[in-house]
Design a protein around this motif. Structure first.
Motif, mmCIF file in Angstrom:
data_model
loop_
_atom_site.group_PDB
_atom_site.id
_atom_site.type_symbol
_atom_site.label_atom_id
_atom_site.label_comp_id
_atom_site.label_asym_id
_atom_site.label_seq_id
_atom_site.Cartn_x
_atom_site.Cartn_y
_atom_site.Cartn_z
ATOM 1 N N UNK A 1 0.830 -1.202 0.000
ATOM 2 C CA UNK A 1 0.000 0.000 0.000
ATOM 3 C C UNK A 1 0.865 1.253 0.000
ATOM 4 N N UNK A 2 1.930 1.256 0.806
ATOM 5 C CA UNK A 2 2.843 2.399 0.827
ATOM 6 C C UNK A 2 3.465 2.607 -0.546
ATOM 7 N N UNK A 3 3.903 1.517 -1.158
ATOM 8 C CA UNK A 3 4.482 1.619 -2.502
ATOM 9 C C UNK A 3 3.453 2.169 -3.485
ATOM 10 N N UNK A 4 2.208 1.696 -3.373
ATOM 11 C CA UNK A 4 1.159 2.164 -4.274
ATOM 12 C C UNK A 4 0.867 3.642 -4.119
ATOM 13 N N UNK A 5 0.817 4.115 -2.875
ATOM 14 C CA UNK A 5 0.549 5.539 -2.639
ATOM 15 C C UNK A 5 1.669 6.397 -3.213
ATOM 16 N N UNK A 6 2.913 6.011 -2.918
ATOM 17 C CA UNK A 6 4.043 6.770 -3.459
ATOM 18 C C UNK A 6 4.023 6.733 -4.986
#
Length: 788
Positions: free
Chosen positions: A568-573
């Motif tokens: 999720x963090x990777x997706x947001x970034x």
């Protein structure tokens, strides 16, 4: 185990489905976020109020003053003013090239001369046709810029607007596609008084009046007739020194400017008070490209800085903006395919003299940085190659021992001392020095942007100041990245350097990309390639830094087993990075989303622990293509005057110009690949990763070989490095994907992977050095092994 594998697979496919939905939603959000309110439409000229273009060449703002050029100065003080980028097909622009840009609304130029810097002397119309028009059409067809000389004349004639031209440059501007001048044409009188009387008569009848004021030329670059062999002859027949027999005869620069001033004064004084006057210098004065004078004065319009959607930089326009501006002021619908946009005046505070001083300063900034960029990139390549050589050779135990033995055989005590020092290299000291140097090298690109916050171009030694400032800022960033407070976090230096790089670029692009203008690694205005958003060099830094930042943020989550949160963090970034990069009103980078989206999707899947298959890779690439196309389509749906180059690309495709664009970009790509020193940087970085940081260390650890690099690894396998930094390998894979696709779809070619490597590989070296130091600190001290 099978149930867990199926669950992970479903999560990966769900992530791709979400990305597919984002392909339809994000471009709309990005366009809305980057959209600006439509500028107030310029008032259409009233009946009897002509639109007047005063064209010249080689005239710069520093040529003007209240004493030497009082009429031009008075016009500029009450007008919208700007520096005009006149870059055409070649690096320097001839008078014919500038007038052709007015005629075509795109980059166009005369036929290339056998000798650099030779320009055609423009001649008056003969038999109703512009002299050399067939040459202009041939050059436009060969240049692959899809220029159509005669566009202005055709539009004016089709709208029924009365036109008149004075002087040979005006004939080019007002010619129709066949080369016939639209409206009345009159040769320019040499006497300013006669010129004023002529203009007074023409202005009463013409809706559009174009006047060629003549060009200012460097004394060693006179205009030559088209029959001169230095212009039209084959290259083999050209003299070895083309300027050797050009006498320094004629008027000097000051005298030439005075002639232009006298003509401009005669024309302006003869115009009605409600005329709209557009003053534009259309060409360089010699072989050195310099931004030129541009001013727009209209009744009831405020003074300020000119701006255009083609540059989005207040006080900076392009010569290709002149045709859309003329049509806009004449209330004529512009044809599709124009490269520029209508000029608007952004009201500003301060006096006209202050605005002119600002333009002079910006021009000096652009001139000062131009000779510094090549040495900077060469230095960046050499520093990176030296770092790679240090890792490859300098840390090889066998090389150190051989050097030590060779030096000890020298009789000089000094050589013997050096030999003993080389043999007794302390691994910890060597690794710390290597880590510091590597992280500092990785911080150099972002430091080169931050150095532009200082007015270095105003100093007596601008090169020394900007280079020193860049190194000092890089050292500060490296010191922050290596601070003791997060020494235990293996990927902390990567996250800090990459994070600072990403934040600096994000803030700059959101606030108008002023930091990139005339920066060492930024946009060079005279090139006329990109003035806003994220250019190719910045994209390489953007892609590398955002991917590495995302990986570092996901690392602690992956280590704690929270893989979904990490994805999720990777997706947001990734979403933020893609929107900022591809949104028409922000990054406006067509080649960015196709490279960023696959990289972040692959990084998210690897963070989830999903195994990559060719089906999933194809799906990722398909989603990326849809998103990239949607960014361009959304921009194309906006009004033509508001489109960025994303929308103009779609328009080019619809008009059948895709092949020309592809061929031009392919040619530029190949030229950069085989003609740039950055190729060595890219090749050296890839070779270092493959040949040194993986296979030799792994082989040394497996065989217990202490003669090469095993003395550093202390017998540990690189698999332990992968365990200590879980997201390091996925990050490198994602960076390679982003830079590889960026290399394929952008016209800068090798520049993109090379600049990305200049950040990623030094940071990787820093990680390996930190990891080796951690290994050595965890073990009892051992004597340094030497080869016998």
């Amino acid at each position: 185990m099978r149930r867990r594998r199926n669950t992970v697979t479903r999560v990966g496919l769900l992530l791709l489905a979400v990305a597919l939905i984002a392909a339809l939603v994000l471009p709309v959000a990005g366009a809305a976020f980057g959209a600006t309110e439509d500028d107030a439409a310029a008032p259409a000229p009233s009946s009897g109020a002509p639109v007047v273009l005063l064209g010249t060449g080689g005239l710069r703002w520093e040529d003007l003053s209240a004493l030497a050029t009082p009429r031009l100065w008075a016009l500029a003080e009450d007008a919208g003013v700007a520096n005009s980028v006149v870059r055409s097909v070649r690096s320097s622009t001839c008078p014919a090239d500038g007038w052709l840009a007015v005629s075509a609304g795109r980059r166009a130029a005369d036929l290339p001369a056998a000798t650099t810097g030779v320009c055609r002397r423009l001649e008056d119309v003969a038999d109703g046709v512009v002299p050399g028009w067939s040459d202009y059409l041939t050059a436009a067809a060969d240049a692959s810029y899809d220029a159509r000389p005669g566009t202005l004349g055709e539009a004016v004639s089709g709208a029924g607007v009365a036109a008149a031209g004075v002087g040979p440059g005006a004939a080019i501007a007002l010619a129709d596609p066949a080369g016939a001048v639209v409206g009345e044409y009159v040769p320019r009188p040499e006497d300013p008084a006669r010129l004023g009387g002529l203009v007074e008569r023409l202005a009463r009848e013409a809706g559009l009046l174009v006047v060629d004021l003549g060009a200012v030329r460097d004394r060693d670059r006179p205009l030559l007739p088209a029959t001169d062999r230095r212009f039209s002859g084959p290259e083999d027949d050209a003299p070895e020194k083309a300027t050797s027999d050009w006498p320094l005869a004629g008027l000097d620069r000051t005298e030439q400017v005075a002639v232009v001033e006298a003509r401009a004064a005669a024309v302006v004084d003869a115009l009605p008070a409600d005329a709209t006057v557009l003053l534009a210098s259309l060409a360089d004065s010699g072989t050195t490209p310099v931004m030129q004078v541009a001013a727009l004065a209209a009744q009831h319009e405020p003074a300020g800085m000119l701006e255009s959607r083609s540059t989005r930089q207040p006080g900076m326009i392009q010569s290709t903006d002149l045709l859309p501006t003329l049509l806009d002021r004449l209330a004529i619908d512009a044809p599709t395919g124009l490269a520029g946009a209508p000029l608007r005046v952004a009201p500003g505070e301060g006096s006209g003299a202050a605005r002119i001083a600002t333009l002079i300063d910006e021009n000096r900034h652009a001139i000062a940085v131009r000779p510094l960029t090549a040495p900077f990139f060469s230095g960046l390549v050499l520093v990176n190659l030296a770092l790679y050589a240090l890792v490859t050779v300098g840390l090889n135990r066998g090389v150190l021992d051989r050097v030590s033995r060779w030096l000890n055989r020298r009789r000089s005590s000094g050589w013997a001392g050096i030999g003993r020092a080389a043999r007794a290299v302390d691994p910890d000291s060597a690794l710390r020095a290597l880590r510091g140097a590597a992280v500092t090298v990785a911080a150099v690109p972002v430091a080169s942007y931050l150095a532009n916050l200082l007015p270095w171009w105003r100093t007596g030694s601008p090169g020394l100041v900007v280079y020193t400032a860049t190194l000092a800022i890089a050292a500060l960033v490296a010191g922050l990245a290596l601070a003791r407070i997060w020494r235990r976090r293996l990927l902390a230096p990567v996250g800090i350097v990459a994070g600072i790089t990403a934040v600096v670029l994000a803030v700059d692009v959101i606030t108008g990309a002023r930091l990139q203008l005339a920066a060492l690694m930024g946009v060079q205005p005279q090139v006329g390639g990109r003035f806003y958003g994220i250019n190719n060099s910045s994209f390489a830094l953007w892609a590398t830094s955002t991917v590495l930042t995302a990986a570092c943020l996901a690392e602690p989550l992956v280590r704690r087993g929270r893989r979904r949160a990490a994805a999720l963090v990777v997706g947001v970034v990734g979403i933020v990075a893609t929107v900022l990069n591809g949104a028409p009103g922000i990054g406006a980078d067509f080649g960015g989303p196709p490279a960023l989206l696959p990289a972040f999707m692959i990084l998210a899947l690897l963070a989830l622990g999903v195994r990559l298959t060719w089906q999933r890779v194809v799906l990722v690439l398909g989603v990326a293509a849809v998103v990239a196309l949607s960014f361009s389509v959304v921009d194309w749906l906006r009004p033509p005057a508001e489109r960025s180059h994303l929308g103009r690309f779609v328009e080019t495709v619809l008009d059948g110009g895709l092949l020309d664009v592809v061929l031009r970009k392919l040619g530029q790509n190949l030229a950069n690949l085989f003609g740039s020193t950055l190729t060595f940087l890219a090749a050296g970085g890839i070779a270092l990763v493959v040949l040194v940081l993986t296979q030799p260390l792994r082989r040394a650890a497996r065989r217990g070989d202490h003669a090469a690099y095993g003395w550093l690894a202390e017998g540990s396998s690189l698999r332990r490095l992968e365990a200590d930094a879980r997201m390091l390998r996925p990050a490198l894979v994602a960076v390679a994907i982003a830079l590889g696709i960026g290399f394929a779809v952008n016209d800068s070619g090798i520049v993109i992977p090379a600049i990305g490597i200049s950040v990623a590989v030094p940071l990787l070296i820093g990680v390996v050095a930190s990891w080796l130091l951690r290994l050595r600190a965890a073990r009892p001290a051992q004597p340094v092994a030497t080869a016998r």
